[in-house]
Write a protein that holds these residues in place. Structure first.
Motif, mmCIF file in Angstrom:
data_model
loop_
_atom_site.group_PDB
_atom_site.id
_atom_site.type_symbol
_atom_site.label_atom_id
_atom_site.label_comp_id
_atom_site.label_asym_id
_atom_site.label_seq_id
_atom_site.Cartn_x
_atom_site.Cartn_y
_atom_site.Cartn_z
ATOM 1 N N GLY A 1 -53.104 -66.052 -10.775
ATOM 2 C CA GLY A 1 -54.191 -65.973 -9.808
ATOM 3 C C GLY A 1 -54.810 -64.611 -9.616
ATOM 4 N N HIS A 2 -54.199 -63.529 -10.186
ATOM 5 C CA HIS A 2 -54.772 -62.210 -9.867
ATOM 6 C C HIS A 2 -54.300 -61.160 -10.866
ATOM 7 C CE1 HIS A 2 -56.893 -59.777 -6.822
ATOM 8 N NE2 HIS A 2 -56.088 -58.794 -7.205
ATOM 9 N N ASN A 3 -55.258 -60.458 -11.482
ATOM 10 C CA ASN A 3 -54.964 -59.338 -12.371
ATOM 11 C C ASN A 3 -56.085 -58.310 -12.222
ATOM 12 O OD1 ASN A 3 -55.038 -57.673 -14.924
ATOM 13 N ND2 ASN A 3 -53.236 -58.931 -15.387
ATOM 14 N N ASP A 4 -55.695 -57.017 -12.037
ATOM 15 C CA ASP A 4 -56.651 -55.944 -11.735
ATOM 16 C C ASP A 4 -57.013 -55.095 -12.944
ATOM 17 O OD1 ASP A 4 -57.298 -56.027 -8.837
ATOM 18 O OD2 ASP A 4 -55.129 -55.904 -8.628
ATOM 19 N N LEU A 5 -56.861 -55.632 -14.156
ATOM 20 C CA LEU A 5 -57.242 -54.867 -15.341
ATOM 21 C C LEU A 5 -58.670 -54.314 -15.269
ATOM 22 C CD1 LEU A 5 -56.762 -53.933 -18.301
ATOM 23 C CD2 LEU A 5 -57.583 -56.201 -19.006
ATOM 24 N N PRO A 6 -59.683 -55.070 -14.771
ATOM 25 C CA PRO A 6 -61.046 -54.519 -14.753
ATOM 26 C C PRO A 6 -61.154 -53.211 -13.962
ATOM 27 C CG PRO A 6 -61.099 -56.882 -14.433
ATOM 28 C CD PRO A 6 -59.665 -56.475 -14.352
ATOM 29 N N ARG B 1 -41.765 -73.578 -1.702
ATOM 30 C CA ARG B 1 -41.539 -74.974 -2.113
ATOM 31 C C ARG B 1 -40.861 -75.761 -0.999
ATOM 32 N NH1 ARG B 1 -37.096 -76.973 -6.586
ATOM 33 N NH2 ARG B 1 -37.782 -79.134 -6.760
ATOM 34 N N LYS B 2 -39.888 -75.137 -0.337
ATOM 35 C CA LYS B 2 -39.156 -75.822 0.721
ATOM 36 C C LYS B 2 -40.050 -76.093 1.931
ATOM 37 C CE LYS B 2 -35.198 -75.213 3.841
ATOM 38 N NZ LYS B 2 -34.063 -74.303 4.223
ATOM 39 N N VAL B 3 -40.883 -75.130 2.301
ATOM 40 C CA VAL B 3 -41.690 -75.260 3.514
ATOM 41 C C VAL B 3 -42.953 -76.081 3.268
ATOM 42 C CG1 VAL B 3 -43.004 -73.990 5.257
ATOM 43 C CG2 VAL B 3 -40.803 -73.101 4.459
ATOM 44 N N ALA B 4 -43.665 -75.780 2.191
ATOM 45 C CA ALA B 4 -44.952 -76.437 1.936
ATOM 46 C C ALA B 4 -44.848 -77.581 0.936
ATOM 47 C CB ALA B 4 -45.966 -75.400 1.440
ATOM 48 N N GLY B 5 -43.891 -77.489 0.020
ATOM 49 C CA GLY B 5 -43.753 -78.528 -0.995
ATOM 50 C C GLY B 5 -44.066 -77.995 -2.382
ATOM 51 N N ILE B 6 -43.542 -78.687 -3.394
ATOM 52 C CA ILE B 6 -43.708 -78.244 -4.776
ATOM 53 C C ILE B 6 -45.163 -78.251 -5.210
ATOM 54 C CG2 ILE B 6 -43.323 -80.570 -5.659
ATOM 55 C CD1 ILE B 6 -42.441 -77.192 -7.340
ATOM 56 N N ASP B 7 -46.013 -79.033 -4.545
ATOM 57 C CA ASP B 7 -47.420 -79.116 -4.925
ATOM 58 C C ASP B 7 -48.247 -77.941 -4.420
ATOM 59 O OD1 ASP B 7 -47.095 -81.568 -6.220
ATOM 60 O OD2 ASP B 7 -47.304 -82.677 -4.345
ATOM 61 N N HIS B 8 -47.620 -77.000 -3.733
ATOM 62 C CA HIS B 8 -48.409 -75.961 -3.054
ATOM 63 C C HIS B 8 -47.908 -74.552 -3.359
ATOM 64 C CE1 HIS B 8 -50.225 -79.297 -0.947
ATOM 65 N NE2 HIS B 8 -49.012 -79.735 -0.678
ATOM 66 N N VAL B 9 -47.344 -74.357 -4.536
ATOM 67 C CA VAL B 9 -46.879 -73.038 -4.938
ATOM 68 C C VAL B 9 -47.369 -72.743 -6.344
ATOM 69 C CG1 VAL B 9 -44.664 -73.962 -5.753
ATOM 70 C CG2 VAL B 9 -44.839 -71.542 -5.128
ATOM 71 N N GLY B 10 -47.726 -71.462 -6.576
ATOM 72 C CA GLY B 10 -48.201 -71.034 -7.888
ATOM 73 C C GLY B 10 -47.798 -69.584 -8.137
ATOM 74 N N ILE B 11 -48.434 -68.963 -9.139
ATOM 75 C CA ILE B 11 -48.106 -67.593 -9.539
ATOM 76 C C ILE B 11 -49.370 -66.746 -9.514
ATOM 77 C CG2 ILE B 11 -47.246 -66.130 -11.410
ATOM 78 C CD1 ILE B 11 -45.603 -68.526 -12.369
ATOM 79 N N GLY B 12 -49.283 -65.593 -8.821
ATOM 80 C CA GLY B 12 -50.381 -64.630 -8.790
ATOM 81 C C GLY B 12 -49.808 -63.225 -8.835
ATOM 82 N N ALA B 13 -49.384 -62.780 -10.002
ATOM 83 C CA ALA B 13 -48.552 -61.584 -10.134
ATOM 84 C C ALA B 13 -49.201 -60.328 -9.564
ATOM 85 C CB ALA B 13 -48.196 -61.376 -11.611
ATOM 86 N N GLY B 14 -50.492 -60.133 -9.817
ATOM 87 C CA GLY B 14 -51.147 -58.900 -9.370
ATOM 88 C C GLY B 14 -50.954 -57.743 -10.319
ATOM 89 N N PHE B 15 -50.625 -58.013 -11.591
ATOM 90 C CA PHE B 15 -50.424 -56.937 -12.573
ATOM 91 C C PHE B 15 -51.671 -56.060 -12.676
ATOM 92 C CE2 PHE B 15 -47.069 -59.715 -14.653
ATOM 93 C CZ PHE B 15 -46.015 -58.877 -14.335
ATOM 94 N N ASP B 16 -51.455 -54.789 -13.041
ATOM 95 C CA ASP B 16 -52.463 -53.739 -13.145
ATOM 96 C C ASP B 16 -53.029 -53.331 -11.803
ATOM 97 O OD1 ASP B 16 -53.938 -53.046 -16.164
ATOM 98 O OD2 ASP B 16 -52.292 -54.480 -16.059
ATOM 99 N N GLY B 17 -52.511 -53.920 -10.726
ATOM 100 C CA GLY B 17 -52.873 -53.477 -9.383
ATOM 101 C C GLY B 17 -51.635 -53.125 -8.588
ATOM 102 N N ILE B 18 -50.484 -53.076 -9.250
ATOM 103 C CA ILE B 18 -49.221 -52.735 -8.599
ATOM 104 C C ILE B 18 -48.509 -51.682 -9.446
ATOM 105 C CG2 ILE B 18 -48.955 -54.976 -7.461
ATOM 106 C CD1 ILE B 18 -47.115 -55.882 -9.672
ATOM 107 N N ASN B 19 -47.693 -50.848 -8.771
ATOM 108 C CA ASN B 19 -46.960 -49.813 -9.501
ATOM 109 C C ASN B 19 -45.452 -49.978 -9.421
ATOM 110 O OD1 ASN B 19 -46.968 -49.238 -6.781
ATOM 111 N ND2 ASN B 19 -47.119 -47.020 -7.019
ATOM 112 N N PHE B 20 -44.983 -51.035 -8.743
ATOM 113 C CA PHE B 20 -43.568 -51.370 -8.722
ATOM 114 C C PHE B 20 -43.424 -52.862 -9.061
ATOM 115 C CE2 PHE B 20 -43.839 -47.733 -5.830
ATOM 116 C CZ PHE B 20 -42.846 -46.911 -6.343
#
Length: 686
Positions: A328-333, A592-611
């Motif tokens: 969902g998110h990458n800051d390469l630009p 997943r436990k609170v909202a359900g398996i249908d409501h979780v994904g991946i948005g790493a944020g690479f190139d906008g994080i340093n750790f």
């Protein structure tokens, strides 16, 4: 995106077994010169309390019958095809093919005892037709397709004909109705008139036995062509025989047996009859139970879970060829702007940037095409981010330039990347083996308080807007402002902010709630008519950062149908500079436990994080995360597919659906104007 405190960093951020062959069979369809007498109707006409069998059969019926049972092949074929196509036979075939064949044989024989039909000939006379298995086999009331109805000992009485009294026999044949000239079909021959068959010597010594069984099955008192009647062959109480077919609405029963030491009382026999029927049906029921149990359970037993991490990685590689992994998110630009001032001629994205300066010297760089390929990335939202310092200055211009960078990066690397703006385009790109590139605008300050600019961004390909970044706008409160107690009474969205959300719905753009305050989250969820996303936010219950999502919002997100995409920035995962892949999984499991398996994904944020967490150092590491999840037996392959991309695809498709519905309803663009900005950098004549 997460800015470093010093301001120098970019962002906070199957193979089918052969069917066993059967002996050649022939269809048995015989026409008669005269209508076959009905024993029941004849009995009524003669006021005879007991029906008599028909006589005067046309002897040509035998000549027209070929060797073989007329209906077995059709029954066997239908049963086999039905059970195999519905997956019931595969487990049995895996164990031993003959088991499957025995199952089909047994059920086929059972189904052959179903009711028969009597179609009319062209001359108006009735003829006996072989049992129409297909007419009863495909009934929806039963798992196997036939209808469960009260059953006589071995068959059903139908129409106005005398029903057979006995069931399928282990000699390979089955009794037919009394009105049928064949009377009884053995496994090898179809007999016509019994006397004619005897004279021809067709059945040899079996004829007398066959006739005896037939007479025992018939309750009428006539002399069966010289072979006597049921009284001559009676060995059991007649109350054990099934009811005869109704004649003119009257059910005719055979006379009850008298109590005798040899036969027992009729009451005892009636009590024993259900047990005998159960004994007859028990093998079929056991086989059906075995079939159903095997079909449901055996595949799970035969499918062994991947034992090693490498085997799990192989499973993930297969899954990600079926479903696109969507980040969902990458800051390469922004790094392209920061490192080379948007001079794309100086960026060889197809090379290993980890070995090229200035990328190699930066803790904020994690992305290039070789590593994207190694990470099996199917789709990436690239962030068109500009700093909050550009708000009310040249934020709109900088945002347009960042959109331009994303579009040109895709064009220059067309062998690997392709710009997409829809669910259809994303899926097609994945099928073609390319990485779908999507544009997300990060920060409402990039709009310059103009819905016209928002519509322009959409026209250039932007497909989500993050309502705020690390700064408030005049119409929305960010997560940083949430800690300011003086703003507790400030609504999360102003009226103009709600108009922005509605215009996003109308355009078909995703509403992104990462970076916004909790009040803004709740206000947006109440305003939107389409699902929302958190493009890179974790669970606040595990890391108490205002950038993360509290549980009550996660529950409302589930009601909304949206998705929270978990980031890899350690300060959002453990609230400090170190984390591991297990810590990221803890956030995924919590959502997943609170909202359900249908409501979780991946948005790493690479190139906008340093750790980054140990084990998730760059964009090549997504398979490691998913393979580690598979170690948990509560995670199935279908769950992995949803996390990887299906959830985001569903949300995106729903957003497009709302757009299309509003378009058909002729909903007009929002014309609302934001409050005037009195800064010195704004032309105020309008």
């Amino acid at each position: 995106m997460h800015h470093a405190s010093g301001g120098g960093g970019p962002q906070e951020r199957v193979h089918q077994a052969p069917r066993p062959t059967q002996p050649d069979k022939c269809p048995y369809e015989v026409s008669y010169q005269a209508q076959i007498p009905d024993c029941c109707a004849a009995a009524v006409a003669a006021q005879d309390p007991y029906p008599r069998p028909p006589s005067g059969y046309d002897g040509r019926c035998y000549d027209e019958c070929h060797r073989g049972t007329p209906y077995q092949e059709e029954t066997y074929s239908q049963v086999y095809d039905y059970l195999f196509n519905h997956g019931y036979l595969q487990p049995a075939l895996v164990l031993r093919p003959t088991i499957a064949h025995l199952i089909v044989d047994s059920i086929s024989h059972h189904l052959q005892l179903r009711e028969c039909v009597t179609p009319q000939l062209s001359n108006g006379t009735e003829r006996v037709h072989p049992c129409d298995v297909s007419s009863t086999f495909h009934r929806p009331q039963s798992r196997l397709g036939y209808e469960d109805r009260p059953q006589s000992r071995v068959g059903y009485a139908s129409d106005s004909r005398c029903a057979s009294g006995l069931g399928y026999d282990d000699t390979g044949g089955g009794y037919l109705d009394q009105s049928d000239p064949r009377m009884y079909c053995t496994g090898g021959y179809c007999m016509g008139d019994t006397m004619m068959a005897t004279s021809r010597g067709v059945c040899g010594e079996e004829v007398e036995l066959d006739m005896r069984r037939h007479i025992q099955a018939c309750a009428c008192t006539c002399n069966h062509m010289g072979y006597g009647n049921y009284m001559d062959y009676q060995t059991t109480c007649l109350t054990e025989l099934p009811d005869v077919a109704p004649c003119n609405g009257t059910v005719r029963l055979p006379p009850p047996c008298e109590d005798s030491p040899s036969s027992g009382s009729s009451k005892d026999r009636r009590d024993e009859s259900p047990r005998r029927r159960c004994r007859l049906l028990a093998p079929v029921l056991l086989l059906v139970a075995f079939l159903l149990l095997g079909g449901l359970c055996l595949p799970f037993l035969l499918q062994s879970a991947p034992a090693t991490h490498q085997q799990r990685l192989d499973v993930i590689r297969r899954i990600l060829t079926e479903v696109p992994l969507i980040d969902g998110h990458n800051d390469l630009p922004w790094n392209v702007r920061k490192f080379v001032h948007n001079q794309l001629g100086e960026v060889n994205l197809s090379s290993d940037l980890g070995r090229v300066d200035p990328w190699a010297r930066s803790d904020w760089s994690h992305t290039d095409i070789p590593r994207l390929r190694a990470g099996l990335v199917g789709a990436q939202f690239w962030s068109a981010y500009v700093p909050c310092g550009a708000a009310q200055l040249n934020a709109v211009q900088l945002s347009l330039e960042q959109i331009d960078v994303i579009r040109r990066l895709a064009e220059m690397n067309a062998q690997h990347l392709t710009l997409v703006t829809s669910v259809k385009g994303l899926i097609e790109a994945h099928r073609e083996g390319k990485i779908a590139s999507l544009i997300g605008v990060e920060g409402g300050h990039s709009l310059g308080n103009s819905l016209g600019v928002l519509r322009t961004f959409y026209g250039l390909g932007a497909r989500y807007l993050t309502l705020t970044h690390a700064c408030d706008t005049s119409w929305a409160v960010c997560s940083v402002g949430e800690t300011n107690n003086t703003q507790d009474s400030t609504p999360g969205l102003s009226e103009f902010g709600k108009a922005v959300v509605r215009e996003l719905n109308r355009l078909g753009m995703l509403v992104d709630l990462s970076h916004v305050s909790t009040r803004t989250m709740r206000a947006a969820l109440q305003t939107t008519r389409a699902p929302v996303i958190f493009s890179h936010s974790a669970a606040r219950a595990l890391c108490n950062s205002t950038r993360n999502v509290p549980d009550d919002v996660l529950r409302n997100l589930a009601k909304n149908g949206g998705v929270a995409m978990v980031p890899f920035y350690t300060y959002f995962i453990t609230c400090n500079s170190t984390a591991t892949i297990k810590d990221v999984i803890a956030h995924i499991n919590h959502i997943r436990k609170v909202a359900g398996i249908d409501h979780v994904g991946i948005g790493a944020g690479f190139d906008g994080i340093n750790f980054t967490p140990t084990g998730l150092e760059d964009v090549s590491r997504y398979p490691q995360l998913l393979a580690t999840l598979l170690e948990d037996p509560t995670w199935t392959e279908e769950d992995i597919k949803k996390l990887a991309g299906l959830n985001l695809l569903r949300v995106f498709a729903k957003v497009e659906q709302v757009r299309d519905e509003w378009h058909r309803a002729a909903v007009l663009p929002v014309e609302k104007i934001s409050p005037p900005d009195n800064s010195a950098c704004v032309y105020g004549a309008s």
